[in-house]
Scaffold this motif. Structure first.
Motif, PDB file in Angstrom:
ATOM      1  N   SER A 244     -15.540   9.099  -2.392  1.00 40.58           N
ATOM      2  CA  SER A 244     -16.566   8.154  -1.856  1.00 40.58           C
ATOM      3  C   SER A 244     -16.441   8.212  -0.222  1.00 40.58           C
ATOM      4  CB  SER A 244     -16.342   6.880  -2.448  1.00 40.58           C
ATOM      5  OG  SER A 244     -17.093   5.728  -1.967  1.00 40.58           O
TER       6      SER A 244
ATOM      7  N   GLN B  37      -3.282  12.698  -5.264  1.00 37.30           N
ATOM      8  CA  GLN B  37      -4.688  13.177  -5.089  1.00 37.30           C
ATOM      9  C   GLN B  37      -5.306  14.431  -5.140  1.00 37.30           C
ATOM     10  OE1 GLN B  37      -5.431  10.290  -4.139  1.00 37.30           O
ATOM     11  NE2 GLN B  37      -4.108   9.023  -2.937  1.00 37.30           N
TER      12      GLN B  37
ATOM     13  N   ARG C 130      -2.399  14.178   3.744  1.00 41.15           N
ATOM     14  CA  ARG C 130      -1.413  13.396   3.062  1.00 41.15           C
ATOM     15  C   ARG C 130       0.085  13.643   3.397  1.00 41.15           C
ATOM     16  NH1 ARG C 130      -2.171   9.141  -0.120  1.00 41.15           N
ATOM     17  NH2 ARG C 130      -0.859   9.955  -1.518  1.00 41.15           N
TER      18      ARG C 130
ATOM     19  N   ASP D  63      -2.751   8.876  -9.060  1.00 42.42           N
ATOM     20  CA  ASP D  63      -4.157   8.921  -8.483  1.00 42.42           C
ATOM     21  C   ASP D  63      -4.716  10.189  -8.023  1.00 42.42           C
ATOM     22  OD1 ASP D  63      -3.908   6.099  -8.632  1.00 42.42           O
ATOM     23  OD2 ASP D  63      -3.784   5.797  -6.441  1.00 42.42           O
TER      24      ASP D  63
ATOM     25  N   GLN E 176       1.061  -1.332  -0.023  1.00 40.80           N
ATOM     26  CA  GLN E 176      -0.036   0.120   0.125  1.00 40.80           C
ATOM     27  C   GLN E 176       0.857   1.269  -0.023  1.00 40.80           C
ATOM     28  OE1 GLN E 176      -2.929   0.321  -0.359  1.00 40.80           O
ATOM     29  NE2 GLN E 176      -4.073  -1.672  -0.024  1.00 40.80           N
TER      30      GLN E 176
ATOM     31  N   PRO F   5       0.797   8.879  -6.330  1.00 44.88           N
ATOM     32  CA  PRO F   5      -0.322   9.455  -6.056  1.00 44.88           C
ATOM     33  C   PRO F   5      -0.220  10.722  -5.291  1.00 44.88           C
ATOM     34  CG  PRO F   5      -0.293   6.864  -5.338  1.00 44.88           C
ATOM     35  CD  PRO F   5       1.116   7.537  -5.628  1.00 44.88           C
TER      36      PRO F   5
HETATM   37  N1  SAM Z   1      -1.340   3.702  -0.736  1.00 50.01           N
HETATM   38  C1  SAM Z   1      -1.287   4.725  -2.177  1.00 50.01           C
HETATM   39  C2  SAM Z   1      -1.251   6.184  -1.643  1.00 50.01           C
HETATM   40  O1  SAM Z   1      -1.566   6.514  -0.772  1.00 50.01           O
HETATM   41  O2  SAM Z   1      -0.598   6.625  -2.497  1.00 50.01           O
HETATM   42  C3  SAM Z   1      -3.081   4.571  -2.604  1.00 50.01           C
HETATM   43  C4  SAM Z   1      -3.767   3.053  -2.347  1.00 50.01           C
HETATM   44  S1  SAM Z   1      -5.512   3.336  -2.336  1.00 50.01           S
HETATM   45  C5  SAM Z   1      -5.730   1.746  -2.267  1.00 50.01           C
HETATM   46  C6  SAM Z   1      -5.653   3.650  -4.187  1.00 50.01           C
HETATM   47  C7  SAM Z   1      -6.315   5.122  -4.432  1.00 50.01           C
HETATM   48  O3  SAM Z   1      -7.874   4.848  -4.182  1.00 50.01           O
HETATM   49  C8  SAM Z   1      -5.898   6.157  -3.696  1.00 50.01           C
HETATM   50  O4  SAM Z   1      -4.710   6.667  -4.156  1.00 50.01           O
HETATM   51  C9  SAM Z   1      -6.972   7.110  -3.930  1.00 50.01           C
HETATM   52  O5  SAM Z   1      -6.909   7.821  -5.042  1.00 50.01           O
HETATM   53  C10 SAM Z   1      -8.320   6.231  -3.922  1.00 50.01           C
HETATM   54  N2  SAM Z   1      -9.177   6.397  -2.856  1.00 50.01           N
HETATM   55  C11 SAM Z   1      -8.817   5.702  -1.774  1.00 50.01           C
HETATM   56  N3  SAM Z   1      -9.928   6.016  -0.716  1.00 50.01           N
HETATM   57  C12 SAM Z   1     -10.924   6.792  -1.678  1.00 50.01           C
HETATM   58  C13 SAM Z   1     -11.984   7.469  -1.238  1.00 50.01           C
HETATM   59  N4  SAM Z   1     -12.695   7.107  -0.179  1.00 50.01           N
HETATM   60  N5  SAM Z   1     -12.809   7.562  -2.377  1.00 50.01           N
HETATM   61  C14 SAM Z   1     -12.181   7.831  -3.518  1.00 50.01           C
HETATM   62  N6  SAM Z   1     -10.984   7.359  -3.996  1.00 50.01           N
HETATM   63  C15 SAM Z   1     -10.382   6.992  -2.706  1.00 50.01           C
END
Ligand code: SAM
Ligand code: SF4
Length: 420
Positions: A318, A246, A258, A284, A185, A244
């Protein structure tokens, strides 16, 4: 990550005497491995579960179970919505699956305890045959970003002993796997005894037979000089980073917790690009986080233009129960989130297309993976920058070969090549 976890589950059940089938209709046990990251993922699982319920009602002796983050996240609601479930197991309970299945005859068997030490390090996952394999090097996450459910459903950060990772990598190389993707992760937070992620990259690079090494997902705050140096000095580590971000708004990044500002993030991008000139970057992005306004959103578009990502995963925010942002609620309507999402996707498509077009005429090294769409007469593979490359089939070229190819045309998602 779920594919990697399913391979671990398959290995555990195979040891207990189970075999896999491609046909759900003939399975004695059906387990769905699930994701809880967004509500949409959960809705899809519920849809799939009700399809499988029909199979179960025709054959009540068959066992139906739910694994993974969703099992962890809302087991109570799940048992209500899907009372026909025989088994619910969280990501740290897979060793107990044979036992849970044996006990699931009358009452549903539930085990969603999180374990601070479980890494399944001693278990060799049941890898599929292929050119690339994903090797889990750490599990869980300690970052607790305000929007994210991962630390609650996958537990605290812990790393797999380096010796177990190397054993796995050697076995994969001996089976002909050419590309290893180290998985976690926050993969670059890896630390086991004195070994950090940079050192792990060097150790994996020393394995004979492995030609390419990648990793996903690194967190910007853990991108140390040591990791960057390992990328520079180990030619097997490919020039591609998924980083990522965000959001492009400092106010939103702070609210998300973050741990970096846009300025720090951009300086990191600059350091990476200086060190690795042919680097590709992806990211991301979340649109519509709590209180995101037009100005914040414009800052995200601005940052995307500044960085010029090769590709991106883009999501509507979400709201997730248990997270820090849960109680803040949703301030951006779904219609507005959809508009913002469409806008970031359109911008990213334009940037990807422009960057890929710039490669027309260039020579690239393609690691061939498989035939492309049936009947197309093309093979599909990846460039070092993790771009999908299509090239004409040739009798001498097999999956696992690396070939020199020249880019003749490009879309936002792939490069069409001839043999160089
Ligand atoms: N650990 C990685 C990081 O923080 O860089 C990301 C892992 S996460 C499983 C994958 C992606 O899902 C995140 O980077 C984020 O963009 C998205 N994500 C996580 N929670 C979310 C939420 N509540 N709503 C929308 N997207 C979400
Ligand atoms: Fe979730 Fe990634 Fe933040 Fe961890 S670092 S809480 S996995 S978004």
């Amino acid at each position: 990550m779920n594919i990697a976890d399913s391979q671990t589950v398959t290995a555990i059940l195979r040891r207990a005497g189970y075999i896999t089938t491609d046909n759900a209709g003939e399975a004695d046990v059906i387990l769905l491995n699930t994701c809880a990251i967004r509500e949409h993922a959960e809705e899809r699982v519920l849809g799939r579960l009700s399809d499988l319920a029909r199979l179960k009602s025709a054959h009540p002796e068959r066992k139906l179970g739910l694994l993974g983050c969703m099992a962890q996240h809302n087991r109570a609601a799940l048992m209500k919505k899907a009372p026909w479930l025989d088994l619910v197991a969280g990501p740290d309970s897979y060793r107990r699956l044979p036992e849970l299945l044996a006990n699931a005859s009358w009452d549903p068997a539930v085990d969603v305890r999180l374990d601070r030490t479980e890494t399944y390090a001693d278990l060799s996952p049941e890898y599929e045959n292929g050119v690339r394999a994903y090797v889990t090097v750490m599990r869980g996450c300690d970052k607790f970003c305000a929007f994210c459910v991962v630390p609650y459903v996958r537990g605290r950060e812990r790393s797999v002993p380096a010796g177990d990772i190397l054993r796995e990598v050697h076995q994969l190389a001996a089976r002909g796997v050419k590309e290893i993707v180290l998985l976690g992760q926050t993969v670059n937070a890896y630390h086991y005894e004195q070994i950090g992620f940079g050192e792990l990259l060097r150790m994996v690079a020393a394995a004979n037979g492995v030609e390419r090494i990648r990793f996903t997902s690194p967190h910007p705050s853990d991108m140390t000089s040591d990791v960057i140096e390992a990328m520079v000095h180990e030619p097997k580590v490919q020039p591609y980073v998924h980083l990522p971000v965000q959001s492009g708004s400092d106010r939103i990044l702070t609210a998300m917790g973050r741990g970096y500002t846009t300025d720090e993030y951009l300086r990191l991008v600059e350091r990476l690009r200086l060190a690795i000139p042919d680097l590709a970057l992806s990211t991301d992005i979340i649109v519509g986080f709590h209180s995101e306004d037009e100005q914040d959103f414009a800052a995200t578009l601005g940052l995307m233009r500044t960085v010029g990502y090769d590709s991106a995963f883009m999501f509507k925010y979400s709201v997730r129960e248990h997270t820090r942002a849960f109680k803040l609620g949703d301030t951006v309507t779904d219609v507005e989130k959809s508009r913002r999402l469409a806008e970031v996707i359109a911008l990213q498509e334009a940037i990807s297309l422009q960057l890929n077009h710039a490669l027309v005429g260039r020579e690239v090294a393609v690691l061939v993976e498989r035939p492309a769409r049936r009947g197309s007469g093309m093979l599909a593979g990846k460039t070092p920058q993790f771009k999908t490359a299509l090239l004409p089939e040739a009798p001498a070229i097999r999956p696992g070969d690396t070939v020199r190819a020249r880019v003749v045309s490009a879309t936002a998602h792939s490069l069409v090549c001839t043999l160089a």
